[in-house]
Write a protein that holds these residues in place. Structure first.
Motif, PDB file in Angstrom:
ATOM      1  N   LEU A  50      65.001  66.140  83.980  1.00  0.00           N
ATOM      2  CA  LEU A  50      64.958  66.001  85.439  1.00  0.00           C
ATOM      3  C   LEU A  50      64.378  67.265  86.072  1.00  0.00           C
ATOM      4  O   LEU A  50      64.719  68.378  85.673  1.00  0.00           O
ATOM      5  CB  LEU A  50      66.380  65.767  85.963  1.00  0.00           C
ATOM      6  CG  LEU A  50      66.561  65.722  87.475  1.00  0.00           C
ATOM      7  CD1 LEU A  50      66.006  64.423  88.037  1.00  0.00           C
ATOM      8  CD2 LEU A  50      68.025  65.872  87.847  1.00  0.00           C
ATOM      9  N   ASP A  51      63.485  67.086  87.052  1.00  0.00           N
ATOM     10  CA  ASP A  51      62.902  68.213  87.788  1.00  0.00           C
ATOM     11  C   ASP A  51      63.373  68.147  89.242  1.00  0.00           C
ATOM     12  O   ASP A  51      62.697  67.566  90.092  1.00  0.00           O
ATOM     13  CB  ASP A  51      61.373  68.136  87.698  1.00  0.00           C
ATOM     14  CG  ASP A  51      60.705  69.212  88.535  1.00  0.00           C
ATOM     15  OD1 ASP A  51      61.383  70.185  88.914  1.00  0.00           O
ATOM     16  OD2 ASP A  51      59.498  69.063  88.824  1.00  0.00           O
ATOM     17  N   PRO A  52      64.541  68.714  89.543  1.00  0.00           N
ATOM     18  CA  PRO A  52      65.060  68.590  90.910  1.00  0.00           C
ATOM     19  C   PRO A  52      64.169  69.258  91.950  1.00  0.00           C
ATOM     20  O   PRO A  52      64.070  68.763  93.083  1.00  0.00           O
ATOM     21  CB  PRO A  52      66.441  69.258  90.845  1.00  0.00           C
ATOM     22  CG  PRO A  52      66.482  70.033  89.580  1.00  0.00           C
ATOM     23  CD  PRO A  52      65.459  69.451  88.651  1.00  0.00           C
ATOM     24  N   ALA A  53      63.492  70.352  91.579  1.00  0.00           N
ATOM     25  CA  ALA A  53      62.591  71.006  92.535  1.00  0.00           C
ATOM     26  C   ALA A  53      61.415  70.092  92.858  1.00  0.00           C
ATOM     27  O   ALA A  53      60.980  69.993  94.016  1.00  0.00           O
ATOM     28  CB  ALA A  53      62.108  72.334  91.956  1.00  0.00           C
TER      29      ALA A  53
END
Lengths: 217, 90
Positions: free
Chosen positions: B17-20
Protein backbone atom coordinates in the motif's frame (compact mmCIF):
# COMPACT_ATOMS: atom_id res chain seq x y z
CA UNK A 1 29.18 -6.07 32.60
CA UNK A 2 27.01 -3.32 31.25
CA UNK A 3 24.34 -2.56 28.67
CA UNK A 4 25.51 -0.79 25.52
CA UNK A 5 23.33 1.96 24.07
CA UNK A 6 24.11 2.78 20.44
CA UNK A 7 24.17 6.48 19.56
CA UNK A 8 23.84 7.50 15.91
CA UNK A 9 23.74 11.09 14.73
CA UNK A 10 19.98 11.66 14.98
CA UNK A 11 19.24 9.16 17.76
CA UNK A 12 16.94 10.78 20.31
CA UNK A 13 15.92 8.02 22.72
CA UNK A 14 19.43 7.01 23.81
CA UNK A 15 19.26 8.99 27.07
CA UNK A 16 15.75 7.74 27.80
CA UNK A 17 17.09 4.21 27.56
CA UNK A 18 20.04 5.01 29.82
CA UNK A 19 17.64 6.52 32.36
CA UNK A 20 15.36 3.49 32.25
CA UNK A 21 18.13 0.88 32.34
CA UNK A 22 20.44 2.65 34.77
CA UNK A 23 18.29 5.19 36.59
CA UNK A 24 15.23 2.99 37.08
CA UNK A 25 16.63 -0.55 36.98
CA UNK A 26 20.13 0.00 38.32
CA UNK A 27 22.05 -1.69 35.48
CA UNK A 28 25.25 -0.09 34.23
CA UNK A 29 25.13 1.44 30.77
CA UNK A 30 27.71 2.56 28.23
CA UNK A 31 27.02 4.74 25.21
CA UNK A 32 28.37 3.37 21.92
CA UNK A 33 29.11 6.11 19.38
CA UNK A 34 28.30 4.89 15.88
CA UNK A 35 31.96 4.92 14.85
CA UNK A 36 33.16 2.52 17.55
CA UNK A 37 33.76 -1.16 16.93
CA UNK A 38 34.59 -2.00 20.55
CA UNK A 39 31.78 -4.00 22.16
CA UNK A 40 33.95 -5.64 24.81
CA UNK A 41 32.51 -6.06 28.28
CA UNK A 42 28.91 -5.66 27.16
CA UNK A 43 26.16 -7.98 28.29
CA UNK A 44 23.61 -6.71 25.79
CA UNK A 45 23.00 -3.82 23.38
CA UNK A 46 20.04 -1.53 22.80
CA UNK A 47 19.56 0.30 19.49
CA UNK A 48 17.45 3.34 20.36
CA UNK A 49 14.67 5.23 18.65
CA UNK A 50 15.15 8.45 16.74
CA UNK A 51 16.13 9.34 13.22
CA UNK A 52 19.53 7.78 12.56
CA UNK A 53 21.47 9.79 9.97
CA UNK A 54 18.29 11.80 9.44
CA UNK A 55 16.57 8.64 8.18
CA UNK A 56 17.55 9.79 4.70
CA UNK A 57 16.71 7.42 1.86
CA UNK A 58 14.69 5.09 4.16
CA UNK A 59 14.48 4.67 7.92
CA UNK A 60 17.59 2.83 9.06
CA UNK A 61 19.03 2.46 5.56
CA UNK A 62 22.20 4.44 6.16
CA UNK A 63 22.68 3.37 9.78
CA UNK A 64 23.02 -0.14 8.48
CA UNK A 65 26.54 0.69 7.30
CA UNK A 66 27.76 2.13 10.62
CA UNK A 67 30.99 0.60 12.01
CA UNK A 68 29.29 -0.20 15.33
CA UNK A 69 26.79 -2.39 13.50
CA UNK A 70 29.52 -4.39 11.77
CA UNK A 71 30.63 -5.44 15.25
CA UNK A 72 27.02 -5.93 16.29
CA UNK A 73 26.54 -8.61 13.63
CA UNK A 74 29.26 -10.69 15.35
CA UNK A 75 27.75 -9.87 18.76
CA UNK A 76 24.40 -11.27 17.59
CA UNK A 77 26.08 -14.37 16.14
CA UNK A 78 27.58 -15.05 19.58
CA UNK A 79 24.04 -15.30 20.90
CA UNK A 80 24.13 -12.09 22.94
CA UNK A 81 21.03 -10.03 23.39
CA UNK A 82 20.15 -7.06 21.17
CA UNK A 83 17.02 -4.96 21.57
CA UNK A 84 15.99 -2.60 18.75
CA UNK A 85 13.36 -0.05 19.68
CA UNK A 86 11.46 1.94 17.04
CA UNK A 87 14.20 3.27 14.73
CA UNK A 88 16.35 0.50 16.22
CA UNK A 89 13.82 -2.05 14.94
CA UNK A 90 13.95 -0.40 11.50
CA UNK A 91 17.76 -0.60 11.55
CA UNK A 92 17.66 -4.33 12.43
CA UNK A 93 15.35 -5.07 9.49
CA UNK A 94 17.55 -3.06 7.11
CA UNK A 95 20.53 -5.05 8.40
CA UNK A 96 18.67 -8.28 7.68
CA UNK A 97 19.06 -9.47 11.29
CA UNK A 98 15.27 -9.39 11.54
CA UNK A 99 13.05 -10.15 8.53
CA UNK A 100 10.56 -7.79 6.87
CA UNK A 101 10.49 -4.00 6.64
CA UNK A 102 8.79 -1.03 8.28
CA UNK A 103 7.19 1.58 6.10
CA UNK A 104 4.88 4.56 6.27
CA UNK A 105 1.83 4.35 8.55
CA UNK A 106 -1.34 3.55 6.66
CA UNK A 107 -3.05 6.79 7.76
CA UNK A 108 0.08 8.89 7.06
CA UNK A 109 0.03 10.28 10.61
CA UNK A 110 2.96 10.37 12.97
CA UNK A 111 1.27 8.54 15.83
CA UNK A 112 2.18 9.47 19.39
CA UNK A 113 0.00 7.43 21.72
CA UNK A 114 -0.21 4.68 24.27
CA UNK A 115 -1.30 1.29 22.91
CA UNK A 116 -2.48 -2.02 24.29
CA UNK A 117 -0.42 -4.99 23.16
CA UNK A 118 -0.73 -8.72 23.46
CA UNK A 119 2.32 -10.81 24.30
CA UNK A 120 1.70 -13.29 21.51
CA UNK A 121 4.75 -15.52 21.86
CA UNK A 122 5.18 -18.28 24.40
CA UNK A 123 8.96 -18.00 24.12
CA UNK A 124 10.57 -16.71 27.28
CA UNK A 125 13.56 -14.82 25.86
CA UNK A 126 12.09 -11.37 26.50
CA UNK A 127 9.07 -12.12 28.66
CA UNK A 128 10.41 -14.46 31.33
CA UNK A 129 7.49 -14.44 33.73
CA UNK A 130 5.22 -16.47 31.47
CA UNK A 131 3.65 -13.31 30.12
CA UNK A 132 2.22 -15.24 27.19
CA UNK A 133 -1.30 -14.11 26.37
CA UNK A 134 -1.06 -11.18 28.75
CA UNK A 135 -1.78 -7.64 27.66
CA UNK A 136 0.65 -4.81 28.29
CA UNK A 137 0.48 -1.08 27.62
CA UNK A 138 3.38 0.81 26.03
CA UNK A 139 3.83 4.20 24.34
CA UNK A 140 4.37 4.44 20.57
CA UNK A 141 5.77 7.36 18.59
CA UNK A 142 6.41 6.73 14.91
CA UNK A 143 5.53 7.74 11.36
CA UNK A 144 6.87 4.61 9.70
CA UNK A 145 5.85 1.61 11.75
CA UNK A 146 3.77 -0.40 9.32
CA UNK A 147 5.33 -3.86 9.37
CA UNK A 148 5.44 -5.56 5.96
CA UNK A 149 6.85 -8.89 4.85
CA UNK A 150 6.29 -11.63 2.30
CA UNK A 151 3.86 -14.50 2.80
CA UNK A 152 6.79 -16.90 3.29
CA UNK A 153 8.33 -14.66 5.94
CA UNK A 154 5.01 -14.36 7.77
CA UNK A 155 4.59 -18.16 7.70
CA UNK A 156 8.09 -18.51 9.10
CA UNK A 157 7.33 -16.00 11.88
CA UNK A 158 4.15 -17.90 12.75
CA UNK A 159 5.68 -21.39 12.52
CA UNK A 160 8.55 -20.44 14.85
CA UNK A 161 6.52 -18.37 17.31
CA UNK A 162 8.56 -15.25 16.51
CA UNK A 163 5.80 -12.64 16.75
CA UNK A 164 6.45 -11.31 20.23
CA UNK A 165 3.99 -8.42 20.40
CA UNK A 166 0.76 -7.64 18.57
CA UNK A 167 -1.38 -4.51 18.65
CA UNK A 168 -4.84 -5.13 20.05
CA UNK A 169 -6.05 -2.20 17.94
CA UNK A 170 -3.80 -1.84 14.91
CA UNK A 171 -2.69 1.82 14.73
CA UNK A 172 -0.54 1.80 11.60
CA UNK A 173 -1.67 -0.93 9.22
CA UNK A 174 0.98 -3.47 10.22
CA UNK A 175 0.60 -6.91 8.72
CA UNK A 176 -0.98 -9.35 11.16
CA UNK A 177 -1.05 -6.56 13.83
CA UNK A 178 2.69 -7.07 14.34
CA UNK A 179 4.33 -4.66 16.82
CA UNK A 180 7.48 -6.65 17.54
CA UNK A 181 9.33 -9.79 16.45
CA UNK A 182 12.35 -11.82 17.49
CA UNK A 183 14.89 -13.71 15.43
CA UNK A 184 14.86 -17.51 15.38
CA UNK A 185 17.47 -17.80 18.14
CA UNK A 186 15.45 -15.43 20.28
CA UNK A 187 18.37 -13.20 21.25
CA UNK A 188 17.31 -10.28 19.02
CA UNK A 189 14.05 -8.44 19.62
CA UNK A 190 12.79 -5.52 17.55
CA UNK A 191 9.64 -3.57 18.41
CA UNK A 192 8.02 -0.27 17.48
CA UNK A 193 6.66 0.56 20.99
CA UNK A 194 8.96 2.20 23.55
CA UNK A 195 9.47 0.06 26.68
CA UNK A 196 12.00 2.62 28.00
CA UNK A 197 9.17 5.14 28.32
CA UNK A 198 7.23 2.81 30.61
CA UNK A 199 9.80 2.22 33.34
CA UNK A 200 9.52 5.23 35.63
CA UNK A 201 6.53 5.27 37.98
CA UNK A 202 6.34 9.05 37.75
CA UNK A 203 5.61 8.81 34.03
CA UNK A 204 2.81 6.26 34.20
CA UNK A 205 3.03 2.55 33.43
CA UNK A 206 5.83 0.16 34.28
CA UNK A 207 5.16 -2.47 31.61
CA UNK A 208 8.45 -1.76 29.88
CA UNK A 209 10.50 -2.90 32.85
CA UNK A 210 10.21 -6.65 32.22
CA UNK A 211 11.50 -6.26 28.66
CA UNK A 212 14.53 -4.23 29.74
CA UNK A 213 15.22 -6.56 32.68
CA UNK A 214 15.39 -9.39 30.14
CA UNK A 215 18.52 -7.81 28.69
CA UNK A 216 20.50 -9.54 31.42
CA UNK A 217 18.87 -12.95 31.59
CA UNK B 1 37.83 6.09 -17.70
CA UNK B 2 34.57 6.84 -19.44
CA UNK B 3 31.74 8.45 -17.57
CA UNK B 4 28.30 6.92 -17.47
CA UNK B 5 25.10 8.65 -16.52
CA UNK B 6 22.46 6.60 -14.84
CA UNK B 7 19.08 6.87 -13.25
CA UNK B 8 17.62 4.44 -10.73
CA UNK B 9 13.86 4.41 -10.22
CA UNK B 10 12.76 3.01 -6.87
CA UNK B 11 9.08 2.15 -6.48
CA UNK B 12 7.02 0.39 -3.85
CA UNK B 13 6.15 -3.16 -4.83
CA UNK B 14 2.64 -3.35 -6.30
CA UNK B 15 1.46 -5.40 -3.30
CA UNK B 16 2.54 -2.72 -0.81
CA UNK B 17 0.00 0.00 0.00
CA UNK B 18 1.22 3.52 -0.88
CA UNK B 19 -0.72 5.83 1.45
CA UNK B 20 1.16 8.92 0.23
CA UNK B 21 0.18 8.07 -3.35
CA UNK B 22 -3.43 7.55 -2.28
CA UNK B 23 -3.50 10.93 -0.49
CA UNK B 24 -2.06 12.61 -3.59
CA UNK B 25 -4.61 10.90 -5.81
CA UNK B 26 -7.39 12.23 -3.58
CA UNK B 27 -5.94 15.76 -3.95
CA UNK B 28 -5.80 15.32 -7.73
CA UNK B 29 -9.52 14.67 -7.66
CA UNK B 30 -10.10 17.87 -5.68
CA UNK B 31 -7.99 19.75 -8.25
CA UNK B 32 -10.47 18.61 -10.88
CA UNK B 33 -8.33 16.00 -12.60
CA UNK B 34 -10.70 13.30 -13.76
CA UNK B 35 -10.27 9.62 -14.43
CA UNK B 36 -7.05 9.09 -12.47
CA UNK B 37 -7.03 5.38 -11.71
CA UNK B 38 -3.58 5.03 -10.20
CA UNK B 39 -0.97 7.27 -8.58
CA UNK B 40 2.01 5.69 -6.86
CA UNK B 41 5.03 7.61 -5.58
CA UNK B 42 8.60 6.40 -5.95
CA UNK B 43 12.07 7.93 -6.00
CA UNK B 44 14.40 8.73 -8.87
CA UNK B 45 18.13 8.75 -8.10
CA UNK B 46 20.44 10.44 -10.64
CA UNK B 47 24.00 9.17 -10.78
CA UNK B 48 27.23 9.65 -12.67
CA UNK B 49 29.92 7.00 -12.43
CA UNK B 50 33.37 6.44 -13.90
CA UNK B 51 33.94 2.86 -15.04
CA UNK B 52 36.13 1.03 -17.53
CA UNK B 53 33.10 -0.07 -19.51
CA UNK B 54 29.34 -0.23 -19.32
CA UNK B 55 29.34 -3.68 -17.78
CA UNK B 56 31.48 -2.53 -14.87
CA UNK B 57 29.29 0.53 -14.39
CA UNK B 58 26.20 -1.66 -14.45
CA UNK B 59 27.66 -4.09 -11.90
CA UNK B 60 28.46 -1.27 -9.49
CA UNK B 61 25.08 0.38 -9.89
CA UNK B 62 23.20 -2.89 -9.50
CA UNK B 63 25.03 -3.52 -6.23
CA UNK B 64 24.14 0.00 -5.09
CA UNK B 65 20.50 -0.33 -6.08
CA UNK B 66 19.97 -3.74 -4.53
CA UNK B 67 21.87 -3.10 -1.29
CA UNK B 68 21.28 0.56 -0.54
CA UNK B 69 18.94 2.57 -2.79
CA UNK B 70 16.07 0.08 -2.56
CA UNK B 71 14.87 -2.33 0.09
CA UNK B 72 13.86 -5.42 -1.90
CA UNK B 73 11.42 -6.47 0.83
CA UNK B 74 9.06 -3.63 -0.10
CA UNK B 75 10.56 -1.94 -3.17
CA UNK B 76 11.44 -2.65 -6.80
CA UNK B 77 14.12 -0.78 -8.71
CA UNK B 78 14.90 -0.15 -12.34
CA UNK B 79 18.22 1.04 -13.77
CA UNK B 80 18.77 3.16 -16.88
CA UNK B 81 22.32 3.78 -18.00
CA UNK B 82 23.99 5.71 -20.81
CA UNK B 83 27.58 6.58 -21.60
CA UNK B 84 28.67 10.20 -21.85
CA UNK B 85 31.55 9.95 -24.32
CA UNK B 86 32.05 13.67 -24.69
CA UNK B 87 32.75 14.24 -20.99
CA UNK B 88 35.70 13.21 -18.91
CA UNK B 89 36.16 13.55 -15.16
CA UNK B 90 39.50 14.90 -14.03
Amino acid sequence: MSIGVVVFPGSNCDRDIAWAVNGCLGMKTRYLWHETRDLSGLEAIVIPGGFSYGDYLRCGAIARFAPVLESLVDFVAEGRKVLGICNGFQVLTELGILPGALTRNKNLNFICDEVDLEVSTSRKDWFPKSFSGDNIKLPIAHGEGRYQCSKETLDNLLDNDLIALRYLKNPNGSLSNIAGITNCSGNVFGLMPHPERACDGQLGGLDGQEILKSLIS
Amino acid sequence: MPLFKARVFVSLRPSVLDPAGEATRAAAGRLGVKGLEKLRIGKAVELEINASDEEQARNQLELLSEQLLANPVIENWDLEIESVNSRKIA
